[in-house]
Design a protein around this motif. Structure first.
Motif, PDB file in Angstrom:
ATOM      1  N   ALA B  10     -33.051   4.552  70.098  1.00 11.08           N
ATOM      2  CA  ALA B  10     -32.668   5.933  69.822  1.00 11.08           C
ATOM      3  C   ALA B  10     -31.196   6.008  69.428  1.00 11.08           C
ATOM      4  O   ALA B  10     -30.821   6.785  68.545  1.00 11.08           O
ATOM      5  N   THR B  11     -30.363   5.151  70.057  1.00 11.84           N
ATOM      6  CA  THR B  11     -28.936   5.163  69.775  1.00 11.84           C
ATOM      7  C   THR B  11     -28.674   4.788  68.324  1.00 11.84           C
ATOM      8  O   THR B  11     -27.855   5.418  67.648  1.00 11.84           O
ATOM      9  N   GLY B  12     -29.375   3.759  67.830  1.00  9.77           N
ATOM     10  CA  GLY B  12     -29.226   3.332  66.441  1.00  9.77           C
ATOM     11  C   GLY B  12     -29.615   4.438  65.488  1.00  9.77           C
ATOM     12  O   GLY B  12     -28.931   4.714  64.495  1.00  9.77           O
ATOM     13  N   HIS B  13     -30.721   5.101  65.798  1.00  8.82           N
ATOM     14  CA  HIS B  13     -31.226   6.196  64.968  1.00  8.82           C
ATOM     15  C   HIS B  13     -30.211   7.335  64.935  1.00  8.82           C
ATOM     16  O   HIS B  13     -29.876   7.876  63.881  1.00  8.82           O
ATOM     17  N   PHE B  14     -29.675   7.648  66.109  1.00 12.83           N
ATOM     18  CA  PHE B  14     -28.688   8.715  66.249  1.00 12.83           C
ATOM     19  C   PHE B  14     -27.438   8.396  65.422  1.00 12.83           C
ATOM     20  O   PHE B  14     -26.907   9.249  64.707  1.00 12.83           O
ATOM     21  N   GLY B  21     -25.434   9.814  56.931  1.00 13.85           N
ATOM     22  CA  GLY B  21     -26.173  10.787  56.116  1.00 13.85           C
ATOM     23  C   GLY B  21     -27.643  10.878  56.404  1.00 13.85           C
ATOM     24  O   GLY B  21     -28.380  11.516  55.642  1.00 13.85           O
ATOM     25  N   GLY B  22     -28.114  10.259  57.459  1.00  5.24           N
ATOM     26  CA  GLY B  22     -29.534  10.374  57.823  1.00  5.24           C
ATOM     27  C   GLY B  22     -30.426   9.412  57.052  1.00  5.24           C
ATOM     28  O   GLY B  22     -29.960   8.400  56.540  1.00  5.24           O
ATOM     29  N   PHE B  23     -31.711   9.775  56.954  1.00  7.02           N
ATOM     30  CA  PHE B  23     -32.705   8.839  56.423  1.00  7.02           C
ATOM     31  C   PHE B  23     -33.446   9.429  55.213  1.00  7.02           C
ATOM     32  O   PHE B  23     -33.590  10.646  55.095  1.00  7.02           O
ATOM     33  N   SER B  24     -33.912   8.523  54.371  1.00  2.81           N
ATOM     34  CA  SER B  24     -34.749   8.939  53.251  1.00  2.81           C
ATOM     35  C   SER B  24     -35.695   7.781  52.985  1.00  2.81           C
ATOM     36  O   SER B  24     -35.399   6.630  53.353  1.00  2.81           O
ATOM     37  N   TRP B  25     -36.852   8.039  52.385  1.00  2.00           N
ATOM     38  CA  TRP B  25     -37.771   6.923  52.191  1.00  2.00           C
ATOM     39  C   TRP B  25     -37.515   6.177  50.882  1.00  2.00           C
ATOM     40  O   TRP B  25     -37.130   5.034  50.877  1.00  2.00           O
ATOM     41  N   GLU B  31     -32.101   5.306  52.046  1.00  2.00           N
ATOM     42  CA  GLU B  31     -33.229   4.449  52.399  1.00  2.00           C
ATOM     43  C   GLU B  31     -32.753   3.254  53.242  1.00  2.00           C
ATOM     44  O   GLU B  31     -33.459   2.803  54.146  1.00  2.00           O
ATOM     45  N   PHE B  32     -31.529   2.771  52.925  1.00  2.00           N
ATOM     46  CA  PHE B  32     -31.011   1.602  53.654  1.00  2.00           C
ATOM     47  C   PHE B  32     -30.958   1.844  55.151  1.00  2.00           C
ATOM     48  O   PHE B  32     -31.163   0.915  55.944  1.00  2.00           O
ATOM     49  N   ASN B  33     -30.656   3.119  55.548  1.00  2.00           N
ATOM     50  CA  ASN B  33     -30.458   3.401  56.977  1.00  2.00           C
ATOM     51  C   ASN B  33     -31.671   3.063  57.841  1.00  2.00           C
ATOM     52  O   ASN B  33     -31.543   2.900  59.057  1.00  2.00           O
ATOM     53  N   TRP B  34     -32.858   2.996  57.207  1.00  2.00           N
ATOM     54  CA  TRP B  34     -34.041   2.587  57.971  1.00  2.00           C
ATOM     55  C   TRP B  34     -33.969   1.117  58.370  1.00  2.00           C
ATOM     56  O   TRP B  34     -34.584   0.714  59.359  1.00  2.00           O
ATOM     57  N   HIS B  35     -33.266   0.309  57.538  1.00  2.00           N
ATOM     58  CA  HIS B  35     -33.280  -1.143  57.743  1.00  2.00           C
ATOM     59  C   HIS B  35     -32.867  -1.562  59.164  1.00  2.00           C
ATOM     60  O   HIS B  35     -33.655  -2.216  59.860  1.00  2.00           O
ATOM     61  N   PRO B  36     -31.638  -1.183  59.626  1.00  2.00           N
ATOM     62  CA  PRO B  36     -31.273  -1.607  60.982  1.00  2.00           C
ATOM     63  C   PRO B  36     -32.195  -1.043  62.061  1.00  2.00           C
ATOM     64  O   PRO B  36     -32.540  -1.758  63.023  1.00  2.00           O
ATOM     65  N   VAL B  37     -32.610   0.231  61.897  1.00  2.00           N
ATOM     66  CA  VAL B  37     -33.473   0.859  62.922  1.00  2.00           C
ATOM     67  C   VAL B  37     -34.795   0.091  63.029  1.00  2.00           C
ATOM     68  O   VAL B  37     -35.246  -0.259  64.132  1.00  2.00           O
ATOM     69  N   LEU B  38     -35.407  -0.224  61.859  1.00  2.00           N
ATOM     70  CA  LEU B  38     -36.711  -0.905  61.866  1.00  2.00           C
ATOM     71  C   LEU B  38     -36.599  -2.345  62.350  1.00  2.00           C
ATOM     72  O   LEU B  38     -37.448  -2.820  63.125  1.00  2.00           O
ATOM     73  N   MET B  39     -35.544  -3.052  61.909  1.00  2.00           N
ATOM     74  CA  MET B  39     -35.421  -4.462  62.290  1.00  2.00           C
ATOM     75  C   MET B  39     -35.107  -4.611  63.787  1.00  2.00           C
ATOM     76  O   MET B  39     -35.685  -5.469  64.464  1.00  2.00           O
ATOM     77  N   VAL B  40     -34.175  -3.771  64.285  1.00  2.00           N
ATOM     78  CA  VAL B  40     -33.842  -3.846  65.717  1.00  2.00           C
ATOM     79  C   VAL B  40     -35.067  -3.457  66.547  1.00  2.00           C
ATOM     80  O   VAL B  40     -35.394  -4.124  67.540  1.00  2.00           O
TER      81      VAL B  40
END
Lengths: 224, 224
Positions: B10-14, B21-25, B31-40
């Motif tokens: 949750a901390t990474g997502h926050f 700038g948040g997330f986009s698909w 879109e990059f911001n999903w990378h660390p959240v998904l990998m961790v």
């Protein structure tokens, strides 16, 4: 195995000489180049070697006390190299008025060194302590030793990443020879660390307790 | 323990929502911001959870098969997240014409994912394989599982280091709130990984073989 360790150390030294202008002790930005060489040598190569000395089968018929001294000696040299490695980076930062300890690499690195020093100090005191205390603390000693190696690998890879981005900048993405070399060096360090941890995890590679833990000789007394 | 894992995720997502700038698909640099959240989430949180399911004492009186399914299920979700995590970073790079796989982080990361996928595939096939084959391969499975966790920690810390230097640049050394936050997140991930590895290293926390390995039920057959 030993050729590989020395190879890794020599490779780092060669890299700094070839692309980063070589080495200097004080009063020059080249002082920084000692930092990776000293830290990798101390915290990965010597620490890794020290952890493995009890796992070499031909030593199992020899006195454990001898190999305790080898273990302590390697750790002591590793400790000295880590002190020097920290000294040069702080001195380099001071010379150029750079901030100390801001990056994640430095945070993980300073924790690694602190735990390494604490374990080194505790390990130095172990031979003087009562037998029951030592046997209770042995699993903690082994476990923390492995944790230090893992932390060292993390520190090395994040340090190489940080340095490459700082010195190569945008052209890093075109993978110049220095970039390729440093990436391979990073993979070599990680592979070495994983091999050491793999060997340590094998119970049947542990040294049989032939001498017995009861031989209570102070390493400190022998060394001094 | 579980609160801590969910907390890290949750901390990474926050963090990504607050500063990046948040997330986009698709079709946006976000879109990059999903990378660390998904990998961790996939390679550290779920993989770490999956490794620990046999070490929870209250489950030792329950059927091992149930916990094999939980282990396999967590790994499967971790696998899916890692596929998505790689997809978003390659898609993001393609969209901005950035080079793929040049950094040490990407080299270590791609090795981590490859070994994770190979072990996941092999683990999926294990329940269908003969008993002697499985019992011989179990130590390798456990050892490679730990290596993947170590590689994941290295990938995470080097990835955070790389990202912070790219987005913060010089001001990183003044430790802005985002820098401090990401450094703490890095230390949190490393601490979590070391706690998991510490638990796994304790032999007396291993699940007693009550069900017996001889119960030969195919997880694949149950899942399908």
């Amino acid at each position: 195995m030993h050729q590989r360790k020395i190879g890794g150390k020599a490779t780092g030294h060669f890299g700094a000489s070839l692309w980063r202008g070589g080495f200097s002790w004080t009063g020059s930005p080249l002082e920084f180049n000692w930092h990776p060489v000293l830290m990798v040598s101390g915290l990965v190569v010597l620490h890794g070697n020290a952890a493995l000395v009890y796992r070499v089968p031909f030593t199992w018929r020899q006195r454990k006390q001898t190999w305790k001294l080898v273990h302590a000696g390697l750790m002591l040299v590793g400790f000295i190299l880590s002190v020097l490695g920290l000294y040069v980076v702080f001195d380099y930062h001071r010379g150029l008025n750079l901030t100390h300890l801001y990056s994640l690499h430095s945070w993980v690195g300073i924790c690694t060194v602190a735990v390494f020093w604490i374990l080194g100090l505790a390990g130095f005191l172990f031979p003087c302590s009562p037998l029951c205390f030592r046997s209770n603390l042995k699993p903690v000693h082994v476990c923390v030793g492995k944790a230090i190696l893992i932390l060292s690998l993390i520190s090395c890879v994040s340090g190489i990443t940080e340095k490459l981005q700082l010195v190569l900048g945008e052209p890093y993405s075109s993978l110049p020879v220095e970039g390729k070399f440093a990436n391979f060096l990073g993979l070599l360090i990680v592979s070495f660390g994983l091999v050491v941890l793999g060997i340590l995890s094998k119970d049947n590679w542990q040294r049989p307790e032939t001498d017995g833990e009861a031989i209570h000789v102070s390493v400190a007394a022998i060394l001094l």
